[in-house]
Write a protein that holds these residues in place. Sequence first.
Motif, PDB file in Angstrom:
ATOM      1  N   UNK A 228      -4.102 -62.432 -53.574  1.00 29.02           N
ATOM      2  CA  UNK A 228      -3.193 -63.251 -54.378  1.00 29.02           C
ATOM      3  C   UNK A 228      -3.149 -62.750 -55.822  1.00 29.02           C
ATOM      4  N   UNK A 229      -4.255 -62.164 -56.266  1.00 34.38           N
ATOM      5  CA  UNK A 229      -4.329 -61.663 -57.629  1.00 34.38           C
ATOM      6  C   UNK A 229      -5.075 -62.571 -58.575  1.00 34.38           C
TER       7      UNK A 229
ATOM      8  N   UNK B  80     -20.309 -67.957 -43.992  1.00 30.69           N
ATOM      9  CA  UNK B  80     -20.198 -66.698 -44.732  1.00 30.69           C
ATOM     10  C   UNK B  80     -18.927 -65.939 -44.356  1.00 30.69           C
ATOM     11  N   UNK B  81     -18.570 -65.958 -43.061  1.00 26.65           N
ATOM     12  CA  UNK B  81     -17.313 -65.335 -42.641  1.00 26.65           C
ATOM     13  C   UNK B  81     -16.128 -66.000 -43.328  1.00 26.65           C
TER      14      UNK B  81
ATOM     15  N   UNK C  57     -12.601 -64.871 -50.269  1.00 23.37           N
ATOM     16  CA  UNK C  57     -12.691 -63.864 -51.335  1.00 23.37           C
ATOM     17  C   UNK C  57     -11.552 -62.857 -51.185  1.00 23.37           C
ATOM     18  N   UNK C  58     -11.322 -62.403 -49.972  1.00 16.52           N
ATOM     19  CA  UNK C  58     -10.254 -61.446 -49.719  1.00 16.52           C
ATOM     20  C   UNK C  58      -8.877 -62.032 -50.030  1.00 16.52           C
ATOM     21  N   UNK C  59      -8.664 -63.287 -49.664  1.00 18.83           N
ATOM     22  CA  UNK C  59      -7.386 -63.940 -49.945  1.00 18.83           C
ATOM     23  C   UNK C  59      -7.188 -64.112 -51.450  1.00 18.83           C
TER      24      UNK C  59
ATOM     25  N   UNK D 197     -19.748 -71.544 -53.197  1.00 16.17           N
ATOM     26  CA  UNK D 197     -18.426 -71.908 -53.703  1.00 16.17           C
ATOM     27  C   UNK D 197     -17.649 -70.624 -53.970  1.00 16.17           C
ATOM     28  N   UNK D 198     -16.355 -70.628 -53.664  1.00 15.76           N
ATOM     29  CA  UNK D 198     -15.500 -69.471 -53.927  1.00 15.76           C
ATOM     30  C   UNK D 198     -14.526 -69.862 -55.029  1.00 15.76           C
TER      31      UNK D 198
END
Length: 414
Positions: free
Chosen positions: A63-64, A50-51, A57-59, A103-104
């Motif tokens: 990136x946009x 999860x970390x 998600x933050x990356x 999945x991200x």
Amino acid sequence: MKKIVFLAIVSVTLFGCKKTTTYKNEIKEDVAYLANDKLEGRQTGTKGEKLAADYLVNRFQNIGLEPKGSDGYIQSYSFKPKTDPHKEVEFTTNADSTITGRNIIGYINNNAKTTIVIGAHYDHLGYGGEGSLYREKDKAIHNGADDNASGVAVLLDIATRLKIKNEQSEIKDKNNYLFLAFSGEEMGLLGSNYFSKNPTIKAKSINYMINMDMVGRMKADSTLAVYGVGTSPMFKQTLKANNEKFKLVQNESGVGPSDHTSFYLIDIPVLHFFTGQHEDYHKPGDDSEKLNYDGMNLISDYIFDIIVDLDDNGKLAFRKTKNESEETPRFKVGLGVVPDYLFDGKGMRIDGTREETPAFAAGLQKGDIVIKLGDSNVTDMMSYMRALSLFEKGNEAAITIKRGDSIIDTRVKF
């Protein structure tokens, strides 16, 4: 007059607020985070996974990339662990002891008819478990820097570069881009399997899929393995035309032990990039300081160039390939070596040996090339596995190896 002034102000304001992505190579930083002890090996369903998911998600946001999961950037799935290794996993939310993977998924929308999927798995083995090759009694974190923080880091780098390319070009690319960081790979390609059955875009719109799994240990001879080259007629010539740096080892099959297989099985062309196994594979020693970051940068350049080159080729034709995994012989014993899967000479070259194994007892060493086992000549990996399949536990066999310029005959007991 007021209307004209207002429009001019709006135009300037919109232009001034337009987000532009600036390029910074963060491959090393991404690996360092994902392969840090605090993530405890990123096993699917754990706090460490999860970390890692939160980090990705933050990356993606920075990136946009647009969110393209079922819940923002995340596509969650729950499953019941397999008790029978020959059965397919059961995806369910109505059972005890279910595990949830994530999945991200991020997206660059060019309003194109087709989409390229660029994927890599971010999960690993946690403290070891069934997939570990670590034989000590103590528990140890398996950080999986090469397997597969390396592939995820290259994915993030390519995503950044494609985002910048699209921002700087007045003409949009002819494909959209879907970036997929899979979980559950180590448990049986679960994340990619789930996505292939529950895609967040139209599956028929997927042009082809690129997979990066273990791209962090490029050797001094710059060997790079590419699997799936037979799944579309365009691949071989494109790989050759853009290659100036690598000694390519190509395999036609679209089936292999990584996430590209899930896409090949729904008739999508695939390419899988891989720099080979090593003595730290599925062990606690697969740490970030051992990676070849210059090699990873070259691989990112190469994949980016391939994507750009294929952009004006429309939807690629899909081609079925011979399923080599179905031809792999079953065997009851092992020699106890790490094969060099990138070796393209005659025989099976050993990339590492493990203690308390038949190979170690017989004095086999890293770099030895097995050229005969029992009565069978060994010319490549498949012939080595066929030879090995003839033996059972307790058997003895003659083995011939090439060590440098010397030919050595010895015996091995399984």
